[in-house]
Every structure is written in structure tokens, then in C-alpha cells.
Design an enzyme around this catalytic site. Structure first.
Site, PDB file in Angstrom:
ATOM      1  N   CYS A  84     -21.660   3.077 -16.467  1.00 21.83           N
ATOM      2  CA  CYS A  84     -21.019   2.487 -15.272  1.00 21.83           C
ATOM      3  C   CYS A  84     -21.417   1.032 -15.063  1.00 21.83           C
ATOM      4  CB  CYS A  84     -21.365   3.288 -14.032  1.00 21.83           C
ATOM      5  SG  CYS A  84     -20.944   5.021 -14.168  1.00 21.83           S
ATOM      6  N   HIS A 333     -13.729   3.582  -8.430  1.00 23.61           N
ATOM      7  CA  HIS A 333     -14.770   3.330  -9.433  1.00 23.61           C
ATOM      8  C   HIS A 333     -14.242   3.568 -10.853  1.00 23.61           C
ATOM      9  CE1 HIS A 333     -18.589   3.055 -11.320  1.00 23.61           C
ATOM     10  NE2 HIS A 333     -19.057   4.268 -11.093  1.00 23.61           N
TER      11      HIS A 333
HETATM   12  N1  COA Z   1     -13.435  10.728  -2.165  1.00 19.49           N
HETATM   13  C1  COA Z   1     -12.433  10.965  -1.291  1.00 19.49           C
HETATM   14  N2  COA Z   1     -11.350  11.709  -1.581  1.00 19.49           N
HETATM   15  C2  COA Z   1     -11.291  12.209  -2.827  1.00 19.49           C
HETATM   16  C3  COA Z   1     -12.277  11.997  -3.788  1.00 19.49           C
HETATM   17  C4  COA Z   1     -13.393  11.228  -3.412  1.00 19.49           C
HETATM   18  N3  COA Z   1     -14.395  11.008  -4.280  1.00 19.49           N
HETATM   19  N4  COA Z   1     -11.945  12.621  -4.936  1.00 19.49           N
HETATM   20  C5  COA Z   1     -10.742  13.208  -4.709  1.00 19.49           C
HETATM   21  N5  COA Z   1     -10.351  12.952  -3.436  1.00 19.49           N
HETATM   22  C6  COA Z   1      -9.153  13.453  -2.754  1.00 19.49           C
HETATM   23  C7  COA Z   1      -7.897  13.232  -3.555  1.00 19.49           C
HETATM   24  O1  COA Z   1      -7.283  12.017  -3.190  1.00 19.49           O
HETATM   25  C8  COA Z   1      -7.069  14.419  -3.131  1.00 19.49           C
HETATM   26  O2  COA Z   1      -6.510  14.167  -1.857  1.00 19.49           O
HETATM   27  P1  COA Z   1      -5.044  14.700  -1.490  1.00 19.49           P
HETATM   28  O3  COA Z   1      -5.125  16.194  -1.609  1.00 19.49           O
HETATM   29  O4  COA Z   1      -4.835  14.198  -0.094  1.00 19.49           O
HETATM   30  O5  COA Z   1      -4.141  14.092  -2.514  1.00 19.49           O
HETATM   31  C9  COA Z   1      -8.087  15.542  -2.964  1.00 19.49           C
HETATM   32  O6  COA Z   1      -9.317  14.869  -2.660  1.00 19.49           O
HETATM   33  C10 COA Z   1      -8.272  16.418  -4.187  1.00 19.49           C
HETATM   34  O7  COA Z   1      -8.375  15.557  -5.298  1.00 19.49           O
HETATM   35  P2  COA Z   1      -8.710  16.038  -6.750  1.00 19.49           P
HETATM   36  O8  COA Z   1      -8.243  14.967  -7.686  1.00 19.49           O
HETATM   37  O9  COA Z   1      -8.209  17.439  -6.974  1.00 19.49           O
HETATM   38  O10 COA Z   1     -10.304  16.071  -6.719  1.00 19.49           O
HETATM   39  P3  COA Z   1     -11.213  16.571  -7.874  1.00 19.49           P
HETATM   40  O11 COA Z   1     -11.819  17.873  -7.466  1.00 19.49           O
HETATM   41  O12 COA Z   1     -10.480  16.524  -9.168  1.00 19.49           O
HETATM   42  O13 COA Z   1     -12.361  15.445  -7.913  1.00 19.49           O
HETATM   43  C11 COA Z   1     -14.664  14.911  -7.540  1.00 19.49           C
HETATM   44  C12 COA Z   1     -13.344  15.367  -6.906  1.00 19.49           C
HETATM   45  C13 COA Z   1     -15.724  14.776  -6.457  1.00 19.49           C
HETATM   46  C14 COA Z   1     -15.121  15.965  -8.559  1.00 19.49           C
HETATM   47  C15 COA Z   1     -14.433  13.552  -8.248  1.00 19.49           C
HETATM   48  O14 COA Z   1     -13.984  12.606  -7.295  1.00 19.49           O
HETATM   49  C16 COA Z   1     -15.685  13.041  -8.935  1.00 19.49           C
HETATM   50  O15 COA Z   1     -16.083  13.544  -9.987  1.00 19.49           O
HETATM   51  N6  COA Z   1     -16.330  11.990  -8.390  1.00 19.49           N
HETATM   52  C17 COA Z   1     -17.540  11.431  -8.967  1.00 19.49           C
HETATM   53  C18 COA Z   1     -17.200  10.438 -10.049  1.00 19.49           C
HETATM   54  C19 COA Z   1     -18.443   9.989 -10.783  1.00 19.49           C
HETATM   55  O16 COA Z   1     -19.349  10.768 -11.042  1.00 19.49           O
HETATM   56  N7  COA Z   1     -18.487   8.713 -11.176  1.00 19.49           N
HETATM   57  C20 COA Z   1     -19.590   8.160 -11.917  1.00 19.49           C
HETATM   58  C21 COA Z   1     -20.756   7.943 -11.053  1.00 19.49           C
HETATM   59  S1  COA Z   1     -22.213   7.475 -11.907  1.00 19.49           S
END
Ligand code: COA
Length: 384
Positions: A84, A333
Site C-alpha cells: 500500500c 484506497h
Molecule cells: N466503507 C464503507 N462502505 C463500504 C465499504 C467500506 N470499507 N466497503 C463496502 N462498502 C459498502 C458498499 O458501497 C456497498 O454499499 P451499497 O450496498 O449501498 O452499494 C456495501 O457496503 C456492500 O459492499 P460490498 O462490495 O459487498 O462489500 P464487501 O463485503 O465486498 O467489502 C470489506 C467490505 C470491508 C471486506 C472491504 O471494503 C475491504 O476489504 N476493505 C479493506 C481493504 C483493505 O484491506 N485495504 C488494504 C489495507 S492495508
């Protein structure tokens, strides 16, 4: 050190089903070139941050792909990878190429396309930035690693669940005023506390999202910059440090040593102190990340990150506004692009072009972390 930033450009962050990976980079690059008032022919070199083109879109050799699709052949193009922190490192590499005297005008960019695969694949790909043998193989993911750090921070310093939520509420509030941000949704502490559990104690609204996007800045030597602008923003300090890749090898996990050491180097090179910084973009991949950052960079004392957030010192209008862009949490991100996008926001702030997010600042800082802290990169920016 002094390297001028003469142009900046971003794509909108979010989901780009209809746009190719290289097109994202070209779009951000074209905006930066236009902003700088240069011609493609003026560019000497490209440094591009990208974490995992191979796993996200089955594309390696992205340095050549980008130079080619940008119409910039035969300019030299180099991919830089540090998970990252790839974007921050691309910026540092580009600045060093100018300081070495080898080049006059260099593009520092970053790009990632993360939404073309399912979340499970994205999570596994991100986890390749952790120690495979000791962390990822055993089921650790990045939300999991940061959850362990958050629990320990709560235990050692009394940081509350609500204080973590306040980081997210602030950053979502800032992103509303950023047209390039992934989310334009005001949230409350209750929304965070009621959102789906991801890795206890971190919930959905404590996590940065999965994002497609690109960012570019055009750097120039001090001398060359005068041909294009009377008032560039300067990079006056750069620091990079490494730390253990695994959490279990650290003496303590509530301080990211690489952040502390990269910060010290950058402050020293710029001849400034933490108290001089007036606006900062820090690595809030998870809400606890922003608390660790403001402590590690010396904006507040160790353990005071939670209360300081609650007191509002990191809000726009506070003593040290943090993540005015919306941060990784709400701006999005796209991992390889993040470090460069942070620089774009600080440059806009120092040029007085941040519109409804504008703060009063002459000195700004960016802080970009790879993995759980194996790499950290810090840059200091000053108004010309
Ligand atoms: N913050 C706010 N809303 C989020 C979100 C987040 N991080 N991630 C997804 N959403 C929302 C989407 O917009 C969607 O909204 P909608 O239903 O109104 O369209 C809903 O939540 C479901 O989204 P979805 O794509 O199914 O979520 P997901 O379960 O696939 O992903 C996480 C959620 C938390 C697993 C994912 O955001 C994630 O892995 N984040 C961390 C990324 C990371 O680790 N980066 C590197 C860091 S070192």
C-alpha cells in the site's frame, strides 16, 4: 532538499467497470500534464506505484504498458512496489531521480484496479503484503491484523470504540466536499457502531474500501520549474523506513516504528518539527491507522490519539487537520495510487485550491504505510 511539484491530477475513485487499468493512469496523467502546462515531450521519466497488477488484473510489466498507452515511448518507465506504500515510494523515487541531477521533469504516479475480482480474491491479494508463512497462511487478513493492533491500543491506552468511529465520521464528512472521493455519505458514530462486523473490534465503517483509481504528480527541478510556474509547491523532506513485516516480531504493536523513523528522516531533511505541520494526509486504511499515525508522527503524545480525535484537533478548523480529502477511509484506497493521491490533496491545500475543504496551511505532510508497517514513507511539502 527542494523538488518542485508543478502539476497534479486524479481520476474519480470508486468502481470503474467501463475503464481499463492503463486508461485510468492516462486520465490522471493527462490532468497533471495539463495542470503543469507542460508537453508530453518535456517528460524525462515515469515512476509508477502499483501493488498487484498481476493478481488484480493479470497484468505485469505495467511500467511499459503505461508508457506505451500514454504515448510516451521511448521515455523510461519504472514500476515501484511496496504494497500500500507503492505510491509514496514512487513519489520518493521520482524526487530522488530529480535530486540526482539525472532528470528535470518526472511523472510520479500510481494506479490500481481492485474491483475486477471478487472481494475474497482482493482480500487474499492484499494479504500477500503480510508474512505468508506466519500470518497470511494462518488466515490473517489486513482487517484482522489491524484489529489486533486496535484491541491492544484500547487495552494499553483506554482508546474507546467510539473514538475509533470518530475518525471515520470525520473522514466521511470531509469526503463529501471532495468530488473525486468514492463515498459522499455523511455517517454518525452510531452508523459505525451498528455496521457489519469485519474483524472485532473493526466494523465495515472502520475499513477503507476496495477501489479503482489513479493519481499523478509532475515533479521538476527547482530551475526547470521556473519555466512553468512562479509559485510551485516544494517537496522539502522525504523519509522512508522499514520495520518487521510480522506483528509478532515487534517489541510493541501499538507503535509503527517505520512511521516514527520515516517521519524523523523527513522532518530532518525539511528542517521542520511535528508542531510545524499544518495539514496532513495519513494512512487511515483502518480507523486505528489514523490514531497510530498521528501519534507516530508526533502530532500528539503516544496514547493520546483517541482523545485528541474526540477533542476535534484533527478536524478541518482544528489544530492539525488530518485527511481533509476524506482519507483512505472515504476518498478510497486504490492501493498503488494512494501515496500519490495524498500528495495531490496536500498540493491543492497549499495552493489554496481545496474549495470547501480548504484549510489555512503553508506546510503539509503525507504518510503512506505498506502492509501493517513493514514500510512507511513520509513527505513534507511547503508553499513556494
Ligand atoms: N466503507 C464503507 N462502505 C463500504 C465499504 C467500506 N470499507 N466497503 C463496502 N462498502 C459498502 C458498499 O458501497 C456497498 O454499499 P451499497 O450496498 O449501498 O452499494 C456495501 O457496503 C456492500 O459492499 P460490498 O462490495 O459487498 O462489500 P464487501 O463485503 O465486498 O467489502 C470489506 C467490505 C470491508 C471486506 C472491504 O471494503 C475491504 O476489504 N476493505 C479493506 C481493504 C483493505 O484491506 N485495504 C488494504 C489495507 S492495508
Amino acid at each position: 532538499m527542494r523538488v518542485a511539484v508543478i502539476g497534479v491530477g486524479l481520476t474519480k475513485f470508486g468502481e470503474h467497470w467501463d475503464t481499463s487499468f492503463s486508461r485510468l493512469f492516462v486520465e490522471a496523467g493527462a490532468r497533471a500534464i495539463e495542470d503543469a502546462g507542460i508537453d508530453g515531450g518535456d517528460i524525462d521519466a515515469i515512476y509508477v506505484g502499483n501493488m498487484s497488477g498481476g493478481r488484480f488484473i493479470d497484468q505485469e510489466h505495467i511500467s511499459a504498458l503505461i508508457a506505451d498507452h500514454a504515448g510516451l515511448n521511448p521515455v523510461s518507465s519504472t514500476r515501484v512496489e511496496a504494497a500500500c506504500a507503492s505510491g509514496g515510494l514512487a513519489l520518493r523515487s521520482a524526487a530522488m531521480a530529480i535530486l540526482s541531477g539525472m532528470h528535470d521533469i518526472v511523472v510520479a504516479g500510481g494506479v490500481e484496479k481492485m474491483t475486477d475480482v471478487l472481494t475474497e480474491r482482493t482480500t487474499q491479494t492484499l494479504a500477500t503484503a503480510a508474512d505468508q508463512e506466519w500470518e497470511a497462511f494462518l488466515g490473517m487478513t489486513f482487517p484482522g491484523l489491524y484489529a489486533v493492533i486496535a484491541r491492544r491500543h484500547m487495552y494499553e491506552f483506554g482508546t474507546t470504540r467510539e473514538q475509533l468511529a470518530m475518525v471515520s465520521v470525520k473522514n466521511h464528512g470531509n469526503a463529501i466536499h471532495n468530488p473525486y472521493a468514492q463515498f459522499h455519505r455523511k455517517i454518525t458514530v452510531e452508523d459505525v457502531l451498528n455496521s457489519a462486523m469485519v474483524a472485532d473490534p473493526l466494523r465495515l465503517l472502520d475499513c477503507s474500501p476496495i477501489t479503482d483509481g489513479a493519481a499523478c504528480v509532475i515533479l521538476a527541478s527547482e530551475e526547470k520549474a521556473k519555466e512553468f510556474t512562479d509559485s510551485p509547491v516544494y517537496i522539502t523532506g522525504s523519509g522512508q523506513a522499514s520495520s518487521t513485516i510480522s506483528l509478532h516480531d515487534r517489541e510493541r504493536i501499538t507503535v509503527i516504528d517505520s512511521t516514527v523513523n520515516a517521519g524523523k528522516e523527513a522532518y530532518k531533511r525539511a528542517n521542520v518539527e511535528a508542531k510545524d505541520i499544518q495539514v496532513a494526509e495519513v494512512h487511515d486504511a483502518f480507523t486505528i491507522g489514523e490514531i497510530l499515525a498521528i501519534e507516530g508522527l508526533g502530532f500528539v503524545e503516544l496514547g493520546r490519539g483517541g482523545p485528541a480525535t474526540e477533542e476535534g484537533i484533527t478536524q478541518i478548523g482544528g489544530k492539525i487537520p488530518v485527511n481533509t480529502s476524506g482519507g483512505l477511509k472515504a476518498k478510497g484506497h486504490p492501493v498503488g495510487a494512494t501515496g500519490v493521491a495524498q500528495a495531490v490533496e496536500i498540493v491543492l491545500q497549499l495552493r489554496g485550491e481545496a474549495e470547501a475543504r480548504q484549510v489555512d496551511a503553508d506546510i503539509g505532510l503525507t504518510h503512506n504505510v505498506g502492509g501493517s508497517g513493514g514500510t512507511a514513507v513520509v513527505h513534507i511539502f511547503e508553499k513556494g
